[in-house]
Motif scaffolding. Structure first.
Motif, PDB file in Angstrom:
ATOM      1  N   VAL A 106      74.130  53.617  49.376  1.00  0.00           N
ATOM      2  CA  VAL A 106      74.271  54.693  48.394  1.00  0.00           C
ATOM      3  C   VAL A 106      73.449  55.911  48.818  1.00  0.00           C
ATOM      4  O   VAL A 106      73.929  57.052  48.763  1.00  0.00           O
ATOM      5  CB  VAL A 106      73.864  54.211  46.980  1.00  0.00           C
ATOM      6  N   ILE A 107      72.232  55.708  49.280  1.00  0.00           N
ATOM      7  CA  ILE A 107      71.384  56.817  49.724  1.00  0.00           C
ATOM      8  C   ILE A 107      72.018  57.518  50.925  1.00  0.00           C
ATOM      9  O   ILE A 107      72.064  58.752  50.991  1.00  0.00           O
ATOM     10  CB  ILE A 107      69.959  56.318  50.053  1.00  0.00           C
ATOM     11  N   LEU A 108      72.551  56.764  51.854  1.00  0.00           N
ATOM     12  CA  LEU A 108      73.216  57.337  53.017  1.00  0.00           C
ATOM     13  C   LEU A 108      74.457  58.133  52.608  1.00  0.00           C
ATOM     14  O   LEU A 108      74.709  59.228  53.125  1.00  0.00           O
ATOM     15  CB  LEU A 108      73.595  56.231  54.008  1.00  0.00           C
ATOM     16  N   ALA A 109      75.216  57.616  51.661  1.00  0.00           N
ATOM     17  CA  ALA A 109      76.418  58.304  51.193  1.00  0.00           C
ATOM     18  C   ALA A 109      76.065  59.637  50.527  1.00  0.00           C
ATOM     19  O   ALA A 109      76.718  60.658  50.771  1.00  0.00           O
ATOM     20  CB  ALA A 109      77.208  57.426  50.232  1.00  0.00           C
ATOM     21  N   VAL A 110      75.028  59.654  49.710  1.00  0.00           N
ATOM     22  CA  VAL A 110      74.590  60.883  49.043  1.00  0.00           C
ATOM     23  C   VAL A 110      74.118  61.895  50.087  1.00  0.00           C
ATOM     24  O   VAL A 110      74.461  63.080  50.030  1.00  0.00           O
ATOM     25  CB  VAL A 110      73.488  60.585  48.001  1.00  0.00           C
ATOM     26  N   PHE A 111      73.346  61.437  51.064  1.00  0.00           N
ATOM     27  CA  PHE A 111      72.861  62.317  52.117  1.00  0.00           C
ATOM     28  C   PHE A 111      74.022  62.937  52.896  1.00  0.00           C
ATOM     29  O   PHE A 111      74.048  64.142  53.142  1.00  0.00           O
ATOM     30  CB  PHE A 111      71.937  61.543  53.067  1.00  0.00           C
ATOM     31  N   LEU A 112      74.989  62.128  53.286  1.00  0.00           N
ATOM     32  CA  LEU A 112      76.141  62.638  54.028  1.00  0.00           C
ATOM     33  C   LEU A 112      76.957  63.620  53.194  1.00  0.00           C
ATOM     34  O   LEU A 112      77.475  64.611  53.715  1.00  0.00           O
ATOM     35  CB  LEU A 112      77.023  61.494  54.515  1.00  0.00           C
ATOM     36  N   VAL A 132      75.830  65.668  50.911  1.00  0.00           N
ATOM     37  CA  VAL A 132      75.098  66.939  50.905  1.00  0.00           C
ATOM     38  C   VAL A 132      75.295  67.669  52.236  1.00  0.00           C
ATOM     39  O   VAL A 132      75.537  68.873  52.270  1.00  0.00           O
ATOM     40  CB  VAL A 132      73.595  66.695  50.611  1.00  0.00           C
ATOM     41  N   VAL A 133      75.223  66.951  53.334  1.00  0.00           N
ATOM     42  CA  VAL A 133      75.421  67.554  54.658  1.00  0.00           C
ATOM     43  C   VAL A 133      76.816  68.139  54.773  1.00  0.00           C
ATOM     44  O   VAL A 133      76.996  69.267  55.253  1.00  0.00           O
ATOM     45  CB  VAL A 133      75.166  66.509  55.781  1.00  0.00           C
ATOM     46  N   PHE A 134      77.835  67.413  54.320  1.00  0.00           N
ATOM     47  CA  PHE A 134      79.212  67.897  54.416  1.00  0.00           C
ATOM     48  C   PHE A 134      79.455  69.115  53.518  1.00  0.00           C
ATOM     49  O   PHE A 134      80.222  70.004  53.871  1.00  0.00           O
ATOM     50  CB  PHE A 134      80.213  66.788  54.087  1.00  0.00           C
ATOM     51  N   VAL A 135      78.827  69.161  52.365  1.00  0.00           N
ATOM     52  CA  VAL A 135      78.972  70.314  51.472  1.00  0.00           C
ATOM     53  C   VAL A 135      78.415  71.563  52.150  1.00  0.00           C
ATOM     54  O   VAL A 135      79.046  72.621  52.153  1.00  0.00           O
ATOM     55  CB  VAL A 135      78.280  70.067  50.111  1.00  0.00           C
ATOM     56  N   PHE A 136      77.237  71.458  52.745  1.00  0.00           N
ATOM     57  CA  PHE A 136      76.656  72.617  53.421  1.00  0.00           C
ATOM     58  C   PHE A 136      77.476  73.015  54.646  1.00  0.00           C
ATOM     59  O   PHE A 136      77.631  74.189  54.948  1.00  0.00           O
ATOM     60  CB  PHE A 136      75.201  72.359  53.804  1.00  0.00           C
ATOM     61  N   ALA A 137      78.010  72.058  55.360  1.00  0.00           N
ATOM     62  CA  ALA A 137      78.835  72.364  56.530  1.00  0.00           C
ATOM     63  C   ALA A 137      80.123  73.057  56.108  1.00  0.00           C
ATOM     64  O   ALA A 137      80.612  73.948  56.810  1.00  0.00           O
ATOM     65  CB  ALA A 137      79.154  71.085  57.301  1.00  0.00           C
ATOM     66  N   ASP A 138      80.686  72.677  54.965  1.00  0.00           N
ATOM     67  CA  ASP A 138      81.930  73.269  54.487  1.00  0.00           C
ATOM     68  C   ASP A 138      81.721  74.688  53.970  1.00  0.00           C
ATOM     69  O   ASP A 138      82.654  75.486  53.959  1.00  0.00           O
ATOM     70  CB  ASP A 138      82.532  72.394  53.386  1.00  0.00           C
ATOM     71  N   CYS A 139      80.524  75.023  53.543  1.00  0.00           N
ATOM     72  CA  CYS A 139      80.241  76.350  52.995  1.00  0.00           C
ATOM     73  C   CYS A 139      80.083  77.408  54.079  1.00  0.00           C
ATOM     74  O   CYS A 139      80.095  78.592  53.774  1.00  0.00           O
ATOM     75  CB  CYS A 139      78.978  76.310  52.142  1.00  0.00           C
ATOM     76  N   ARG A 140      79.939  77.009  55.311  1.00  0.00           N
ATOM     77  CA  ARG A 140      79.755  77.963  56.397  1.00  0.00           C
ATOM     78  C   ARG A 140      81.042  78.748  56.626  1.00  0.00           C
ATOM     79  O   ARG A 140      82.104  78.175  56.806  1.00  0.00           O
ATOM     80  CB  ARG A 140      79.359  77.227  57.673  1.00  0.00           C
ATOM     81  N   GLN A 141      80.930  80.058  56.607  1.00  0.00           N
ATOM     82  CA  GLN A 141      82.100  80.911  56.775  1.00  0.00           C
ATOM     83  C   GLN A 141      82.451  81.033  58.258  1.00  0.00           C
ATOM     84  O   GLN A 141      81.579  81.219  59.097  1.00  0.00           O
ATOM     85  CB  GLN A 141      81.830  82.297  56.191  1.00  0.00           C
ATOM     86  N   THR A 142      83.731  80.926  58.563  1.00  0.00           N
ATOM     87  CA  THR A 142      84.210  81.076  59.935  1.00  0.00           C
ATOM     88  C   THR A 142      85.280  82.163  59.982  1.00  0.00           C
ATOM     89  O   THR A 142      85.877  82.510  58.957  1.00  0.00           O
ATOM     90  CB  THR A 142      84.814  79.763  60.457  1.00  0.00           C
TER      91      THR A 142
END
Length: 165
Positions: free
Chosen positions: A14-20, A22-32
């Motif tokens: 569960v901790i690993l899933a929550v961490f991932l 959060v990482v994916f949300v920040f990666a998706d917010c990056r404008q390209t």
């Protein structure tokens, strides 16, 4: 003892899933550049006034000559001349393919290709697809993008959009 170990594994998962997440949300917010080109194209075909936020200051014009407002008014007039409401000239795009032709830190050239169809209720669109009704048109465009204030913006004359709309 085995039960306690089993609980530890579940907590770790569960901790690993929550961490991932959060990482994916920040990666998706990056404008390209590619994402900006696609978002601009969607807004352009849907006749969404928010397309202006994807346009460079040179293309967007100033307060006296708003390019987006002129384009939207021209499309509204075209719909009225054909006897329709504005909804009949709105289009959705799908099956978008992109190719980055050139890109550096401050500019990019993105080639888009895809399908566009008149924007209708999703149920009608599904039925039209099942029975091969309605028309789907291809679109293809090469967009020039520049970085302004750290964000990618569309410049040039995308889809023929210019100050002389």
């Amino acid at each position: 003892m085995a039960n306690r170990s089993n609980n530890s594994v579940w907590i770790l998962v569960v901790i690993l899933a929550v961490f991932l997440q959060v990482v994916f949300v920040f990666a998706d917010c990056r404008q390209t550049a590619t994402g900006t080109a696609i978002n601009f194209s969607k807004a352009y075909f849907l006749l969404d006034a928010d397309m202006e936020k994807y346009m460079c200051s040179e293309l967007a014009g100033d307060e006296d000559e708003p390019v987006v407002a002129a384009y939207l008014q021209a499309m509204t007039d075209e719909a009225k001349a054909r006897g329709f409401g504005t909804g009949m000239v709105k289009q959705t795009i799908s099956h978008v393919e992109t190719e980055t032709l050139a890109q550096d830190a401050e500019s990019a050239t993105i080639h888009l290709k895809g399908l566009r169809r008149t924007c209708i209720h999703p149920v009608f669109a599904y039925v039209a697809t099942l029975f091969h009704l309605g028309q789907v048109h291809e679109f293809e465009e090469t967009l020039e993008l520049v970085k302004e204030d750290g964000k990618w913006k569309v410049c040039g004359t995308p889809y023929g959009l210019s100050m002389e709309v």
